[in-house]
Design a protein around this motif. Sequence first.
Motif, PDB file in Angstrom:
ATOM      1  N   LYS B  44     -14.942 -60.613 -96.625  1.00 26.01           N
ATOM      2  CA  LYS B  44     -14.027 -59.465 -96.480  1.00 26.01           C
ATOM      3  C   LYS B  44     -12.749 -59.860 -95.755  1.00 26.01           C
ATOM      4  O   LYS B  44     -11.637 -59.564 -96.212  1.00 26.01           O
ATOM      5  CB  LYS B  44     -14.725 -58.332 -95.695  1.00 26.01           C
ATOM      6  CG  LYS B  44     -16.019 -57.838 -96.296  1.00 26.01           C
ATOM      7  CD  LYS B  44     -16.624 -56.706 -95.491  1.00 26.01           C
ATOM      8  CE  LYS B  44     -17.065 -57.102 -94.086  1.00 26.01           C
ATOM      9  NZ  LYS B  44     -18.132 -58.111 -94.042  1.00 26.01           N
ATOM     10  N   THR B  45     -12.917 -60.526 -94.618  1.00 23.77           N
ATOM     11  CA  THR B  45     -11.741 -60.924 -93.845  1.00 23.77           C
ATOM     12  C   THR B  45     -10.870 -61.886 -94.648  1.00 23.77           C
ATOM     13  O   THR B  45      -9.636 -61.823 -94.594  1.00 23.77           O
ATOM     14  CB  THR B  45     -12.178 -61.568 -92.514  1.00 23.77           C
ATOM     15  OG1 THR B  45     -12.934 -60.597 -91.784  1.00 23.77           O
ATOM     16  CG2 THR B  45     -10.991 -62.013 -91.689  1.00 23.77           C
ATOM     17  N   THR B  46     -11.505 -62.749 -95.421  1.00 22.07           N
ATOM     18  CA  THR B  46     -10.755 -63.684 -96.255  1.00 22.07           C
ATOM     19  C   THR B  46      -9.871 -62.914 -97.249  1.00 22.07           C
ATOM     20  O   THR B  46      -8.696 -63.239 -97.422  1.00 22.07           O
ATOM     21  CB  THR B  46     -11.726 -64.618 -97.002  1.00 22.07           C
ATOM     22  OG1 THR B  46     -12.562 -65.258 -96.037  1.00 22.07           O
ATOM     23  CG2 THR B  46     -10.977 -65.656 -97.801  1.00 22.07           C
ATOM     24  N   GLY B  84      -6.409 -56.135 -87.516  1.00 24.65           N
ATOM     25  CA  GLY B  84      -7.406 -57.158 -87.823  1.00 24.65           C
ATOM     26  C   GLY B  84      -8.764 -56.864 -87.205  1.00 24.65           C
ATOM     27  O   GLY B  84      -8.945 -55.887 -86.476  1.00 24.65           O
ATOM     28  N   GLN B  85      -9.690 -57.754 -87.518  1.00 32.17           N
ATOM     29  CA  GLN B  85     -11.061 -57.555 -87.037  1.00 32.17           C
ATOM     30  C   GLN B  85     -11.111 -57.618 -85.511  1.00 32.17           C
ATOM     31  O   GLN B  85     -11.920 -56.945 -84.883  1.00 32.17           O
ATOM     32  CB  GLN B  85     -11.961 -58.628 -87.651  1.00 32.17           C
ATOM     33  CG  GLN B  85     -13.425 -58.419 -87.370  1.00 32.17           C
ATOM     34  CD  GLN B  85     -14.297 -59.252 -88.306  1.00 32.17           C
ATOM     35  OE1 GLN B  85     -13.807 -59.950 -89.182  1.00 32.17           O
ATOM     36  NE2 GLN B  85     -15.589 -59.176 -88.108  1.00 32.17           N
ATOM     37  N   PHE B  86     -10.245 -58.448 -84.925  1.00 34.94           N
ATOM     38  CA  PHE B  86     -10.201 -58.543 -83.478  1.00 34.94           C
ATOM     39  C   PHE B  86      -8.838 -58.043 -83.013  1.00 34.94           C
ATOM     40  O   PHE B  86      -7.822 -58.346 -83.630  1.00 34.94           O
ATOM     41  CB  PHE B  86     -10.446 -59.975 -83.048  1.00 34.94           C
ATOM     42  CG  PHE B  86     -11.723 -60.518 -83.617  1.00 34.94           C
ATOM     43  CD1 PHE B  86     -12.947 -60.127 -83.088  1.00 34.94           C
ATOM     44  CD2 PHE B  86     -11.710 -61.339 -84.723  1.00 34.94           C
ATOM     45  CE1 PHE B  86     -14.137 -60.576 -83.641  1.00 34.94           C
ATOM     46  CE2 PHE B  86     -12.894 -61.804 -85.288  1.00 34.94           C
ATOM     47  CZ  PHE B  86     -14.115 -61.414 -84.750  1.00 34.94           C
ATOM     48  N   PHE B 158      -7.106 -52.288 -92.600  1.00 40.49           N
ATOM     49  CA  PHE B 158      -7.995 -52.247 -91.436  1.00 40.49           C
ATOM     50  C   PHE B 158      -9.181 -53.147 -91.729  1.00 40.49           C
ATOM     51  O   PHE B 158      -9.925 -52.902 -92.675  1.00 40.49           O
ATOM     52  CB  PHE B 158      -8.520 -50.831 -91.203  1.00 40.49           C
ATOM     53  CG  PHE B 158      -7.492 -49.827 -90.780  1.00 40.49           C
ATOM     54  CD1 PHE B 158      -7.136 -49.710 -89.448  1.00 40.49           C
ATOM     55  CD2 PHE B 158      -6.911 -48.980 -91.701  1.00 40.49           C
ATOM     56  CE1 PHE B 158      -6.198 -48.772 -89.049  1.00 40.49           C
ATOM     57  CE2 PHE B 158      -5.967 -48.032 -91.312  1.00 40.49           C
ATOM     58  CZ  PHE B 158      -5.612 -47.931 -89.983  1.00 40.49           C
ATOM     59  N   ASP B 159      -9.368 -54.169 -90.918  1.00 34.41           N
ATOM     60  CA  ASP B 159     -10.532 -55.037 -91.095  1.00 34.41           C
ATOM     61  C   ASP B 159     -11.592 -54.616 -90.077  1.00 34.41           C
ATOM     62  O   ASP B 159     -11.451 -54.859 -88.887  1.00 34.41           O
ATOM     63  CB  ASP B 159     -10.123 -56.501 -90.902  1.00 34.41           C
ATOM     64  CG  ASP B 159     -11.181 -57.474 -91.389  1.00 34.41           C
ATOM     65  OD1 ASP B 159     -12.207 -57.018 -91.936  1.00 34.41           O
ATOM     66  OD2 ASP B 159     -10.971 -58.694 -91.233  1.00 34.41           O
ATOM     67  N   GLU B 160     -12.635 -53.996 -90.570  1.00 40.91           N
ATOM     68  CA  GLU B 160     -13.720 -53.471 -89.729  1.00 40.91           C
ATOM     69  C   GLU B 160     -13.172 -52.710 -88.513  1.00 40.91           C
ATOM     70  O   GLU B 160     -13.407 -53.106 -87.371  1.00 40.91           O
ATOM     71  CB  GLU B 160     -14.633 -54.617 -89.276  1.00 40.91           C
ATOM     72  CG  GLU B 160     -15.200 -55.363 -90.466  1.00 40.91           C
ATOM     73  CD  GLU B 160     -16.424 -56.213 -90.121  1.00 40.91           C
ATOM     74  OE1 GLU B 160     -17.047 -55.945 -89.088  1.00 40.91           O
ATOM     75  OE2 GLU B 160     -16.745 -57.110 -90.902  1.00 40.91           O
ATOM     76  N   PRO B 161     -12.489 -51.610 -88.781  1.00 43.70           N
ATOM     77  CA  PRO B 161     -11.806 -50.916 -87.684  1.00 43.70           C
ATOM     78  C   PRO B 161     -12.744 -50.288 -86.655  1.00 43.70           C
ATOM     79  O   PRO B 161     -12.315 -50.024 -85.545  1.00 43.70           O
ATOM     80  CB  PRO B 161     -11.005 -49.828 -88.410  1.00 43.70           C
ATOM     81  CG  PRO B 161     -11.716 -49.607 -89.694  1.00 43.70           C
ATOM     82  CD  PRO B 161     -12.293 -50.941 -90.068  1.00 43.70           C
TER      83      PRO B 161
HETATM   84 MG    MG Z   1     -14.615 -60.240 -91.187  1.00 45.89          MG
END
Ligand code: MG
Lengths: 255, 253
Positions: B44-46, B84-86, B158-161
């Motif tokens: 997903k992040t990719t 991002g995720q972080f 939104f990556d895993e918000p």
């Molecule tokens: Mg990810």
Amino acid sequence: MEGTKKHFFNDLSVMLGRSMRHISRSMDTIITVTIMPIGFMLLFVYVLGGAIQTGTDNYVNYLLPGILLIAIASGIAYTALRLFIDVQGGIFERFHTMPISRSTLLWGHVLSSLVSNALSVVIIIIVALIMGFRSPAGILSWLAVTGILALFTLALSWIAIIPGLSAKSVDGAGAFSYPILFLPFISSAFVPTESMPSVVRAFAENQPVTSIVESIRALLSGYSVDNDIWVALAWCVGIVLVAYFFAMRMYKKRV
Amino acid sequence: MQNHSIQVIGLQKSYKQLQVLKGVDFEVEKGSIFALLGSNGAGKTTVVKILTTLLKPDSGTVTVHGFNVVSKPEHVRQVISLTGQFAAVDEILTGRENLIMISKLRHLKNPHQVADELLKRFGLTDAADRRVSTYSGGMRRRLDIALSLVGKPQIIFFDEPTTGLDPESRIEVWKIVKELSDGGTTVFLTTQYLEEAEQLADQIAILHEGRIIANGTLSELKMLFPSPKVEYVEKQPTLEEIFLAIVGKKEDK
Ligand SMILES: [Mg+2]
Ligand SMILES: Nc1ncnc2c1ncn2[C@@H]1O[C@H](COP(=O)(O)OP(=O)(O)OP(=O)(O)O)[C@@H](O)[C@H]1O
């Protein structure tokens, strides 16, 4: 289409403002940077100084240029560290998804490195004045000294960008500065090169620190500067260009 | 202009030998909420990094707002933002300084006013002048989202918000996402939580072993699920059951 070039100076001033805030909120790092060079200065002047023959009556005057270079060499470890933290954290990722000229991110770090190192240099000069440093140099000579130190800092800061971008750990980001820290010791910063064995002497006389030290020393003593200043400038400009090229290439490859 | 905010065709990406994306295709309609669902390490992040110009695809065509991410990254960056995720916030600056900084980088005319408004909207006014390093996880995430809204980008990623947020903050984030979509913004989000996709998304795509194995609205996905057997109580399948059924079927082959 608004080009990122158009906003280069706006973006750069935002980045510089950001870095300056970081520095002003960690003033302790500037103090930390000055402790070791001041320690060396005390050690060389009050412990070893009596045994060192430099042909000058004021050893602080002789020593100061080298001490300043040591301060800058240790200061840039923080330049690498601050960049490393930015790269590891998410904030650079956010910047990279925004229409910002990429090189401003690195220039922000380099310019703030100039400012923080200038502060360290001023602190050390004040301590040196207390220890008896005196200079007959006029305003032009001081300007020239400032210029050389700034160029030296610029060169080392661009070198610092490379480990800042590529290091795998915090320790790795700072380690590159140790060999640079050693250069002043194998130069004419503390003792005249004539006293060294021939191989060491050959190295000492042909590495950048010696020409830089000699030029600053001459300027601060009020002597006329000879060829050294051109050698020093050539070294600094050369290092800036090479380090900038490699830093930017590495940066572009990363993103 | 086309109706698609995002168009991905035959997207492939490997890290060294590890092939993460093996041909991903999907489209996201303008103004919709699109959820990319996948388990840990699904890629997903990719996908998000490629869509937001942080990473280059190995092959395939990816366009965002009509611009190819490889040949026109500058154009893409004008219209997107990423949470991002972080959390991507500056820990040493205050919340307000973070917002002003991003506003200036977006070249807005009134950075201070923009910051004030977003601080208020995200309930950060009281903490505005504290360093972000003193913020709680939820506050940090809220600031992170606020930073992404600066300049009103047309497409927000939104990556895993909501990963790592408590239920209350999670509902708050959901509300923000819905508001954005109501305002016409296209929202692309990734999640591991099926419930989240179910709650928010107009369209859901499931990423599994490098490919999109299912893609559609919630009701379309529900039709993929074998129709409930005649039982005493007829039960609607949840997305979780659909997910497991589809993933299971692929692995049986
Ligand atoms: Mg990810
Ligand atoms: N820079 C990298 N180098 C090598 N492998 C990577 C890199 N980034 C991700 N991977 C690998 O690629 C795969 C997909 O990673 P990705 O982060 O896209 O997954 P994800 O779906 O976002 O997972 P999560 O839900 O844990 O965030 C994982 O197996 C991961 O280990």
